[in-house]
Design a protein around this motif. Structure first.
Motif, mmCIF file in Angstrom:
data_model
loop_
_atom_site.group_PDB
_atom_site.id
_atom_site.type_symbol
_atom_site.label_atom_id
_atom_site.label_comp_id
_atom_site.label_asym_id
_atom_site.label_seq_id
_atom_site.Cartn_x
_atom_site.Cartn_y
_atom_site.Cartn_z
ATOM 1 N N PHE A 94 5.988 4.598 -10.760
ATOM 2 C CA PHE A 94 4.890 5.545 -10.626
ATOM 3 C C PHE A 94 3.710 4.846 -9.973
ATOM 4 O O PHE A 94 3.156 3.908 -10.537
ATOM 5 C CB PHE A 94 4.514 6.082 -12.009
ATOM 6 N N ILE A 95 3.376 5.262 -8.759
ATOM 7 C CA ILE A 95 2.210 4.738 -8.052
ATOM 8 C C ILE A 95 1.081 5.732 -8.271
ATOM 9 O O ILE A 95 1.257 6.934 -8.062
ATOM 10 C CB ILE A 95 2.483 4.595 -6.538
ATOM 11 N N ARG A 96 -0.077 5.238 -8.682
ATOM 12 C CA ARG A 96 -1.180 6.139 -8.976
ATOM 13 C C ARG A 96 -2.509 5.549 -8.509
ATOM 14 O O ARG A 96 -2.639 4.345 -8.347
ATOM 15 C CB ARG A 96 -1.247 6.427 -10.466
ATOM 16 N N ARG A 97 -3.451 6.434 -8.330
ATOM 17 C CA ARG A 97 -4.811 6.000 -8.017
ATOM 18 C C ARG A 97 -5.456 5.557 -9.323
ATOM 19 O O ARG A 97 -5.353 6.224 -10.335
ATOM 20 C CB ARG A 97 -5.610 7.140 -7.407
ATOM 21 N N THR A 98 -6.098 4.405 -9.265
ATOM 22 C CA THR A 98 -6.834 3.948 -10.440
ATOM 23 C C THR A 98 -8.301 3.811 -10.026
ATOM 24 O O THR A 98 -8.849 4.726 -9.453
ATOM 25 C CB THR A 98 -6.250 2.640 -10.997
ATOM 26 N N HIS A 99 -8.893 2.669 -10.241
ATOM 27 C CA HIS A 99 -10.298 2.498 -9.871
ATOM 28 C C HIS A 99 -10.419 1.982 -8.441
ATOM 29 O O HIS A 99 -9.426 1.692 -7.780
ATOM 30 C CB HIS A 99 -11.015 1.584 -10.871
ATOM 31 N N GLU A 100 -11.619 1.850 -7.963
ATOM 32 C CA GLU A 100 -11.878 1.486 -6.562
ATOM 33 C C GLU A 100 -11.238 0.158 -6.137
ATOM 34 O O GLU A 100 -10.870 -0.015 -4.994
ATOM 35 C CB GLU A 100 -13.392 1.426 -6.303
ATOM 36 N N ASN A 101 -11.127 -0.798 -7.035
ATOM 37 C CA ASN A 101 -10.598 -2.108 -6.675
ATOM 38 C C ASN A 101 -9.096 -2.233 -6.891
ATOM 39 O O ASN A 101 -8.551 -3.323 -6.826
ATOM 40 C CB ASN A 101 -11.313 -3.198 -7.478
ATOM 41 N N SER A 102 -8.431 -1.125 -7.158
ATOM 42 C CA SER A 102 -7.002 -1.200 -7.462
ATOM 43 C C SER A 102 -6.196 -1.601 -6.238
ATOM 44 O O SER A 102 -6.580 -1.357 -5.099
ATOM 45 C CB SER A 102 -6.488 0.131 -8.008
ATOM 46 N N LYS A 103 -5.074 -2.220 -6.500
ATOM 47 C CA LYS A 103 -4.142 -2.549 -5.428
ATOM 48 C C LYS A 103 -3.494 -1.263 -4.962
ATOM 49 O O LYS A 103 -3.230 -0.368 -5.763
ATOM 50 C CB LYS A 103 -3.089 -3.527 -5.929
ATOM 51 N N ILE A 104 -3.228 -1.169 -3.693
ATOM 52 C CA ILE A 104 -2.598 0.036 -3.163
ATOM 53 C C ILE A 104 -1.171 -0.315 -2.761
ATOM 54 O O ILE A 104 -0.948 -1.134 -1.883
ATOM 55 C CB ILE A 104 -3.388 0.609 -1.978
ATOM 56 N N TYR A 105 -0.239 0.311 -3.455
ATOM 57 C CA TYR A 105 1.171 0.107 -3.176
ATOM 58 C C TYR A 105 1.676 1.270 -2.344
ATOM 59 O O TYR A 105 1.167 2.383 -2.443
ATOM 60 C CB TYR A 105 1.961 0.006 -4.475
ATOM 61 N N GLY A 106 2.706 1.032 -1.557
ATOM 62 C CA GLY A 106 3.277 2.079 -0.730
ATOM 63 C C GLY A 106 4.758 2.242 -0.976
ATOM 64 O O GLY A 106 5.392 1.428 -1.645
ATOM 65 N N THR A 107 5.290 3.303 -0.412
ATOM 66 C CA THR A 107 6.719 3.577 -0.496
ATOM 67 C C THR A 107 7.443 2.793 0.598
ATOM 68 O O THR A 107 6.811 2.109 1.412
ATOM 69 C CB THR A 107 7.000 5.076 -0.315
ATOM 70 N N ALA A 108 8.756 2.923 0.650
ATOM 71 C CA ALA A 108 9.547 2.247 1.686
ATOM 72 C C ALA A 108 9.133 2.692 3.088
ATOM 73 O O ALA A 108 9.244 1.939 4.036
ATOM 74 C CB ALA A 108 11.032 2.508 1.462
#
Length: 173
Positions: A94-108
């Motif tokens: 589960f990829i979700r938005r968290t706070h402003e400094n969160s790491k951004i993960y992507g799909t394949a």
């Protein structure tokens, strides 16, 4: 007159408790949606069926651990991503938005939080279904050969959540 009062009371009850009586579940679309290949879906090499040790070795100590009794499952949460386990194997990412400094993960296919709905369709194709889940417009795809499902949750046509899960896994939420 009495029937209309009962009916209106039932409708109000559904509205008050937040139930979506006419919403469809993911699997309601399985037969009518053509499959695509989702076998490459992973987050930093963690995919469906990876072990808990694989996740901890890749992401480190989780920010939060939640264990559920029924169905017996475990969730490891990190900044921007969560992994759901059954029998020590990943069954949900589960990829979700968290706070402003969160790491951004992507799909394949490099779709990440903040991308437009049109970009998802461009990358994943036209073999999708649409539904509403918890008030979010949701677009999803099935990999019928590998029994994987991916869903993108949107707020105003912008991706705010991505769920990749094993088809047939019954989770509590």
């Amino acid at each position: 007159m009495k029937i209309s009062t009962v009916l209106s009371t039932m409708i109000m009850l559904f509205l008050l408790i937040g139930c979506e009586p006419f919403s469809k579940e993911t699997m309601d679309f399985y037969e009518s949606t053509d499959g695509i290949d989702l076998s490459g879906e992973n987050i930093l090499s963690i995919s469906i069926h990876s072990s808990e040790d694989d996740v901890i070795n890749t992401f480190g100590k989780p920010m939060e651990v939640e264990e559920i009794e029924n169905p017996k499952s475990k969730y490891l949460s990190y900044d921007g991503v969560e992994f759901g386990f059954v029998d020590d194997k990943v069954m949900r990412l589960f990829i979700r938005r968290t706070h402003e400094n969160s790491k951004i993960y992507g799909t394949a296919k490099k779709i990440k939080i903040g991308d437009a709905k049109e970009e998802v369709i461009k990358e994943y194709g036209e073999n999708y279904y649409e539904r509403v889940e918890s008030g979010l417009d949701t677009l999803g795809y099935f990999d019928k050969d590998n029994r994987i499902n991916i869903e993108f949750g949107f707020n105003e046509k912008e991706v705010i959540a991505v769920i990749i899960k094993k088809i047939g896994w019954k989770e509590d939420n």
